[in-house]
Design an enzyme around this catalytic site. Structure first.
Site, PDB file in Angstrom:
ATOM      1  N   HIS A 289       0.838  -1.202   0.000  1.00 59.67           N
ATOM      2  CA  HIS A 289       0.000   0.000   0.000  1.00 59.67           C
ATOM      3  C   HIS A 289       0.869   1.247   0.000  1.00 59.67           C
ATOM      4  CE1 HIS A 289      -3.698  -2.172   0.553  1.00 59.67           C
ATOM      5  NE2 HIS A 289      -3.173  -2.838   1.573  1.00 59.67           N
TER       6      HIS A 289
ATOM      7  N   ASP B 198       9.718   6.948 -20.127  1.00 59.88           N
ATOM      8  CA  ASP B 198      10.187   6.612 -21.468  1.00 59.88           C
ATOM      9  C   ASP B 198      11.709   6.701 -21.546  1.00 59.88           C
ATOM     10  OD1 ASP B 198      10.823   9.318 -21.747  1.00 59.88           O
ATOM     11  OD2 ASP B 198       9.162   9.746 -23.094  1.00 59.88           O
TER      12      ASP B 198
ATOM     13  N   ASP C 227      -4.369   2.680  -7.205  1.00 62.82           N
ATOM     14  CA  ASP C 227      -4.943   3.028  -5.909  1.00 62.82           C
ATOM     15  C   ASP C 227      -6.234   3.819  -6.115  1.00 62.82           C
ATOM     16  OD1 ASP C 227      -5.408   3.744  -3.247  1.00 62.82           O
ATOM     17  OD2 ASP C 227      -3.298   4.145  -2.864  1.00 62.82           O
TER      18      ASP C 227
ATOM     19  N   MET D 188       4.571  14.057 -15.811  1.00 57.28           N
ATOM     20  CA  MET D 188       5.383  15.262 -15.802  1.00 57.28           C
ATOM     21  C   MET D 188       4.691  16.334 -16.642  1.00 57.28           C
ATOM     22  SD  MET D 188       9.361  15.878 -16.954  1.00 57.28           S
ATOM     23  CE  MET D 188       9.850  14.291 -16.347  1.00 57.28           C
TER      24      MET D 188
ATOM     25  N   TYR E 159      10.875  14.087 -10.835  1.00 61.18           N
ATOM     26  CA  TYR E 159      12.150  13.412 -10.593  1.00 61.18           C
ATOM     27  C   TYR E 159      12.238  12.923  -9.143  1.00 61.18           C
ATOM     28  CZ  TYR E 159      14.086  15.237 -15.028  1.00 61.18           C
ATOM     29  OH  TYR E 159      14.342  15.534 -16.339  1.00 61.18           O
TER      30      TYR E 159
END
Length: 125
Positions: free
Chosen positions: A22, A30, A69, A79, A118
């Site tokens: 959880h 990519d 979830d 992003m 990031y």
């Protein structure tokens, strides 16, 4: 070969999926993402490669075994595009379609800034 498991899921990815619990995060990125530079900070400490697949194909394979979830708003993040947080790239649009197909409804990915993405990837599996 194991029956009923998508053959695009290799042993390393299956191991990580099995180890997740959880609140655990998996980053599907990519080839342009700096995965090798970030991987040492992740839970597994390595890049989990799914060769010769698009991000959408990798998501499709992962989502064949693991649900997203349903208890959090940011169940999937993407992003932000440079200059326009509302616009999906072609890769992101394909990934969104894979998520929608797995969910059976439209659940939009949450846009996050480049450096926040990031940081999230660094704490993922």
């Amino acid at each position: 070969m194991l029956k009923g498991i998508d053959p695009r899921l290799n042993a390393e990815v299956l191991y990580a999926l099995r180890a997740m619990g959880h609140g655990a995060v998996l980053a599907v990125v990519d080839m342009n993402f700096p995965a090798a530079a970030i991987a040492h900070k992740t839970v597994s400490g390595q890049v989990l490669r799914m060769e010769n697949l698009s991000a959408a194909q990798a998501l499709d394979a992962v989502l064949s075994l693991m649900p997203l979830d349903t208890f959090v708003e940011d169940f999937a993040a993407r992003m932000e595009g440079a200059g326009d947080a509302t616009k999906n790239s072609e890769v992101q649009a394909e990934a969104q379609a894979a998520i929608d197909a797995a969910e059976g409804r439209h659940r939009p990915m949450v846009p996050v800034g480049r450096f926040e993405f990031y940081d999230r990837a660094a704490s993922a599996f």
